[in-house]
Design an enzyme around this catalytic site. Structure first.
Site, PDB file in Angstrom:
ATOM      1  N   HIS A  68       0.844  -1.203   0.000  1.00 28.10           N
ATOM      2  CA  HIS A  68       0.000   0.000   0.000  1.00 28.10           C
ATOM      3  C   HIS A  68       0.879   1.254   0.000  1.00 28.10           C
ATOM      4  O   HIS A  68       2.042   1.205   0.407  1.00 28.10           O
ATOM      5  CB  HIS A  68      -0.847   0.034   1.278  1.00 28.10           C
ATOM      6  CG  HIS A  68      -1.964  -0.958   1.316  1.00 28.10           C
ATOM      7  ND1 HIS A  68      -2.142  -1.838   2.364  1.00 28.10           N
ATOM      8  CD2 HIS A  68      -2.985  -1.191   0.459  1.00 28.10           C
ATOM      9  CE1 HIS A  68      -3.227  -2.571   2.139  1.00 28.10           C
ATOM     10  NE2 HIS A  68      -3.748  -2.207   0.999  1.00 28.10           N
ATOM     11  N   CYS A 115      -2.530   0.033   9.889  1.00 25.46           N
ATOM     12  CA  CYS A 115      -3.626  -0.873   9.450  1.00 25.46           C
ATOM     13  C   CYS A 115      -4.496  -1.358  10.581  1.00 25.46           C
ATOM     14  O   CYS A 115      -5.626  -1.794  10.351  1.00 25.46           O
ATOM     15  CB  CYS A 115      -3.097  -2.145   8.807  1.00 25.46           C
ATOM     16  SG  CYS A 115      -1.494  -2.090   8.154  1.00 25.46           S
TER      17      CYS A 115
HETATM   18  C1  CIR Z   1      -3.700  -7.812   3.149  1.00 24.65           C
HETATM   19  O1  CIR Z   1      -2.938  -8.287   2.314  1.00 24.65           O
HETATM   20  O2  CIR Z   1      -4.749  -7.241   2.837  1.00 24.65           O
HETATM   21  C2  CIR Z   1      -3.357  -7.945   4.610  1.00 24.65           C
HETATM   22  N1  CIR Z   1      -2.658  -9.172   4.832  1.00 24.65           N
HETATM   23  C3  CIR Z   1      -2.508  -6.793   5.067  1.00 24.65           C
HETATM   24  C4  CIR Z   1      -3.223  -5.482   5.009  1.00 24.65           C
HETATM   25  C5  CIR Z   1      -2.419  -4.367   5.547  1.00 24.65           C
HETATM   26  N2  CIR Z   1      -3.180  -3.183   5.593  1.00 24.65           N
HETATM   27  C6  CIR Z   1      -2.697  -1.959   5.527  1.00 24.65           C
HETATM   28  O3  CIR Z   1      -1.517  -1.769   5.304  1.00 24.65           O
HETATM   29  N3  CIR Z   1      -3.541  -0.957   5.621  1.00 24.65           N
END
Ligand code: CIR
Length: 256
Positions: A164, A251
């Site tokens: 991201h 996150c």
């Molecule tokens: C994903 O791949 O969606 C999750 N394992 C990690 C999401 C991380 N989210 C973020 O950086 N906002």
């Protein structure tokens, strides 16, 4: 001033979530422990917590940030770009309706992950990524403009090693942004004061400013020292088990 955060502890099948990194499987017990310390840190920063129940239907649902964007007096429900995560917004919608009378939404075929969106005060950065598509970015630009915010896009699709936009940048204070080297030349950051990140410490670019403190991951001493020199007050947290699942500090909560 932020008042509240929504959090959700990892479910026991957290290790079944998505990941692009090769750091091994997370230890569930340690992840729960680290999540609890994270919650305590938010409380230390003055936030009241809304704790959702772990949801084993969605192993990535501890990463609540991806499901919504918080504006000063309303919220935008996203459409997460990973098909395994799109159902996460259903419960989040009813939770947010408890706080805001009306919600805005990203509509199909737009997709937006909250992790791609960096709120830097009156200006927002919108990452276009494998998760946030051009249509989602277009819709979000419009919603933000209606709410009085300017925005700029940062295309991270060619940038290796980040899932991201906020895997590589953070708004620290005023005009100050932490930015990893591979994003630093993007024209979107031209008029901003850049705090650089040394090679090997890129994960720590995902830090979170909360009411005068800075949530900062453990194990990245050079960036931590640089930020302290700039007057920041890091609150250091072990994030090892979330890092294994591509997650960072931002996150794990929705803050408003
Ligand atoms: C994903 O791949 O969606 C999750 N394992 C990690 C999401 C991380 N989210 C973020 O950086 N906002």
């Amino acid at each position: 001033m932020l008042h509240r955060a929504i959090v959700r502890p990892p479910s026991e099948n957290f290790a079944d979530g998505l990941t692009t990194v090769d750091l091994g499987a997370p230890d569930f017990g340690m992840a729960l422990e680290q999540h609890e310390r994270y919650c305590e840190a938010l409380v230390t920063c003055g936030l009241e917590l809304t704790r959702l129940r772990p949801d084993p239907l969605y192993p990535d649902s501890t990463f609540v940030e991806d499901t919504a964007l918080m504006l000063p007096k309303s919220a935008i429900l996203t459409r997460p770009g990973a098909p395994s995560r799109d159902g996460e917004i259903v419960e989040m919608e009813s939770v947010l309706q408890g706080f805001f009378p009306s919600l805005r939404r990203i509509q199909p075929p737009g997709t937006v992950d909250g992790g791609d969106i960096c709120d830097a005060g009156p200006h927002w950065f919108i990452g276009v990524s494998a998760r946030t598509n051009e249509e989602g970015a277009r819709q979000l630009t419009g919603i933000l403009a209606e709410a009085g915010f300017t925005s700029s896009r940062v295309d991270i699709r060619g940038v290796a090693g980040i899932l991201h936009l906020k895997s590589g940048i953070a708004h620290v204070s005023d005009r100050k942004l932490v930015v990893i080297d591979s994003l630093a030349a993007d024209p979107a950051f031209e008029s901003w004061e850049i705090v650089p990140v040394d090679a090997g410490e890129e994960y720590a670019a995902n830090c979170v400013s909360v009411n005068g403190r800075l949530l900062f991951p453990k194990g990245f001493p050079r960036l931590e020292a640089r930020l302290r020199t700039l007057g920041e007050r890091p609150l250091v947290l072990d994030m090892s088990e979330f890092q294994k699942m591509d997650g960072g500090l931002s996150c794990l909560s929705l803050r408003f």
